[in-house]
Design an enzyme around this catalytic site. Structure first.
Site, PDB file in Angstrom:
ATOM      1  CB  SER A   1     -19.129  14.935 -11.928  1.00 12.83           C
ATOM      2  OG  SER A   1     -17.995  15.401 -12.621  1.00 12.83           O
TER       3      SER A   1
ATOM      4  N   GLY B   1     -15.958  14.158 -15.104  1.00 13.77           N
ATOM      5  CA  GLY B   1     -17.155  13.731 -15.808  1.00 13.77           C
ATOM      6  C   GLY B   1     -17.909  12.684 -15.020  1.00 13.77           C
TER       7      GLY B   1
ATOM      8  N   GLY C   1     -20.368   9.101 -14.265  1.00  8.84           N
ATOM      9  CA  GLY C   1     -20.554   7.710 -14.626  1.00  8.84           C
ATOM     10  C   GLY C   1     -19.336   6.831 -14.441  1.00  8.84           C
TER      11      GLY C   1
ATOM     12  CB  CYS D   1     -12.495  13.889 -11.333  1.00  6.46           C
ATOM     13  SG  CYS D   1     -13.761  13.073 -10.335  1.00  6.46           S
ATOM     14  CG  MET D   2     -14.195  10.683 -16.672  1.00  2.00           C
ATOM     15  SD  MET D   2     -14.617   8.953 -16.530  1.00  2.00           S
ATOM     16  CE  MET D   2     -16.375   9.077 -16.182  1.00  2.00           C
TER      17      MET D   2
ATOM     18  CD  GLN E   1     -12.513   7.779 -12.001  1.00  3.56           C
ATOM     19  OE1 GLN E   1     -13.332   7.789 -12.930  1.00  3.56           O
ATOM     20  NE2 GLN E   1     -12.872   7.953 -10.743  1.00  3.56           N
TER      21      GLN E   1
ATOM     22  CG  ASN F   1     -18.994  14.528  -7.729  1.00  7.13           C
ATOM     23  OD1 ASN F   1     -19.552  13.506  -7.345  1.00  7.13           O
ATOM     24  ND2 ASN F   1     -19.454  15.254  -8.733  1.00  7.13           N
TER      25      ASN F   1
ATOM     26  CE1 TYR G   1     -18.243   2.572 -11.304  1.00  5.35           C
ATOM     27  CE2 TYR G   1     -19.024   4.838 -11.333  1.00  5.35           C
ATOM     28  CZ  TYR G   1     -19.264   3.482 -11.488  1.00  5.35           C
ATOM     29  OH  TYR G   1     -20.523   3.047 -11.820  1.00  5.35           O
TER      30      TYR G   1
ATOM     31  CG  HIS H   1     -13.382  17.999  -8.492  1.00  8.39           C
ATOM     32  ND1 HIS H   1     -13.771  18.295  -9.783  1.00  8.39           N
ATOM     33  CD2 HIS H   1     -13.949  16.810  -8.192  1.00  8.39           C
ATOM     34  CE1 HIS H   1     -14.547  17.338 -10.242  1.00  8.39           C
ATOM     35  NE2 HIS H   1     -14.675  16.419  -9.290  1.00  8.39           N
TER      36      HIS H   1
ATOM     37  CD  GLU I   1     -12.250  21.454 -10.277  1.00  9.50           C
ATOM     38  OE1 GLU I   1     -13.330  20.836 -10.226  1.00  9.50           O
ATOM     39  OE2 GLU I   1     -11.145  20.868 -10.287  1.00  9.50           O
TER      40      GLU I   1
END
Length: 360
Positions: A51, A224, A226, A251-252, A255, A293, A296, A334, A336
């Site tokens: 990430s 992930g 970006g 996370c990503m 989103q 982490n 966005y 996260h 995990e």
């Protein structure tokens, strides 16, 4: 011990002096988006987290590298961060688990760094002005400044294509079947998925039909790097999965799942990066300390068929939701962890329960 002078320059012209550590990049300069992370331990897990692709990681804790590095702590086989900034890199490491120093680890993976930086001043700057592009290295100050002026952030960039697996692979595990879509997956996720299910990991560009052909009991959308808005192919694919198989987004993945349900995303001023963020689970009213982490965040306006379940107690941003119309679970942080804290491991049990309810 001889040192090599180095400089860090942000795109706004701010200059920070230090000394070069780790690998020496071609041309003597590394570029990326400069962010800060507040963990006190777990520096190797942070730097090897996919990430962080495209980002230069500043550690706010002043002493980094004191327990060395160990292969078991890598979150990916090929770290993708653009560099590391520290106040003090330990000259000696001490741990029975250590296989090498952190600097040796940086050199092995081709990651450049700069030490001796006033990271408190740098962190204050990033808090005031937000995560910004920058450059650092051993080239002349003029060259580093020129590189900083041309450095790019993570906006409008699909970095998942850089970190995703090139082909599917299978990991043995528990009695269920999970397909994990790899947007930059961490090894720690496997450690919590495998006790509940066998895992088939597929590239980010896999179609919904190809995923469903694997007959999963559930689908995990991984973390992930970006800008999630730049991963334009994902929401439509995820929308095809919803209602047909339980989906867990981390996370990503959270989103992208939220986007598929009608929400949008926006960039936080300086992101959430660290292992000490308080989050409230509004289903139980419990407070958990979480590993985060992300640059966005999800704007829930427009989201359909969900109950908002988790909120960040620092800034009240959305941290989680659960589907009311379809079997879906989204978590911004996260669960995990890796290396910790471990307050959020229960979310994998929620995912398992969601898969079991769907099966009955």
């Amino acid at each position: 011990m001889s040192v090599t002078e180095a400089a860090l320059v942000l795109s706004d012209g701010s200059l920070f002096e230090g000394e070069a550590i780790g690998a020496r990049p071609e041309g003597g300069v590394s570029t990326g988006e400069v962010v800060f992370n507040t963990v006190l331990a777990g520096y190797q897990e942070v730097l090897s987290d996919p990430s962080y692709a495209g980002q230069i990681v500043t550690f706010t804790y002043p002493h980094i590298g004191n327990y060395g590095s160990a292969g078991a702590d890598d979150e990916s086989p090929t770290p993708r961060c653009a560099g590391v900034v520290v106040r003090d890199l330990a000259r000696r490491h001490s741990s029975w688990r250590a296989e090498a120093s952190l600097e040796d680890w940086l050199k092995r993976h081709g990651i450049a760094g700069i030490a001796g930086v006033d990271t408190r001043r740098l962190t204050r700057h990033l808090r005031n002005h937000g995560a910004v592009p920058g450059a650092f290295g051993t080239a002349s100050e003029a060259e580093v400044r020129a590189a900083a002026a041309g450095a790019l952030g993570t906006d409008d960039t699909d970095l998942t294509r850089v970190v995703t697996t090139s082909k599917p692979y299978v990991l043995a595990g528990g009695p269920r079947r999970v397909v994990a879509v790899d947007y930059g997956i961490k090894r720690s996720l496997f450690a919590h998925l495998q006790p509940i299910a066998g895992v088939t990991v597929v590239p980010a560009g896999f179609s919904a039909d190809d995923i469903l052909a694997l007959e999963p009991d559930g689908v995990l959308l991984s973390n992930g790097p970006g800008d999630p808005a730049a991963v334009t192919h994902a929401p439509a694919m995820i929308a095809e999965l919803l209602g047909r198989v339980p989906v867990f987004g981390v996370c990503m993945g959270h989103q992208l799942l939220a986007t598929a349900l009608g929400a949008s995303t926006y960039k936080l001023p300086f992101g959430h990066h660290g292992g000490n963020h308080p989050v409230q689970d509004q289903l139980t009213n419990s407070i958990e300390i979480t590993s985060q982490n992300h640059n966005y965040c999800v704007n829930p306006k427009g989201i359909q068929g969900v109950e908002l379940t988790h909120v960040n107690l620092n800034d009240q941003t959305l941290e989680g939701f659960i589907g009311t119309d379809v079997a879906a679970l989204g978590i911004q942080y996260h669960p995990e962890a890796g290396p910790g804290p471990h307050d959020s491991h229960y979310l994998f049990d929620r995912f398992a329960e969601m898969m079991d309810r769907k099966a009955t």
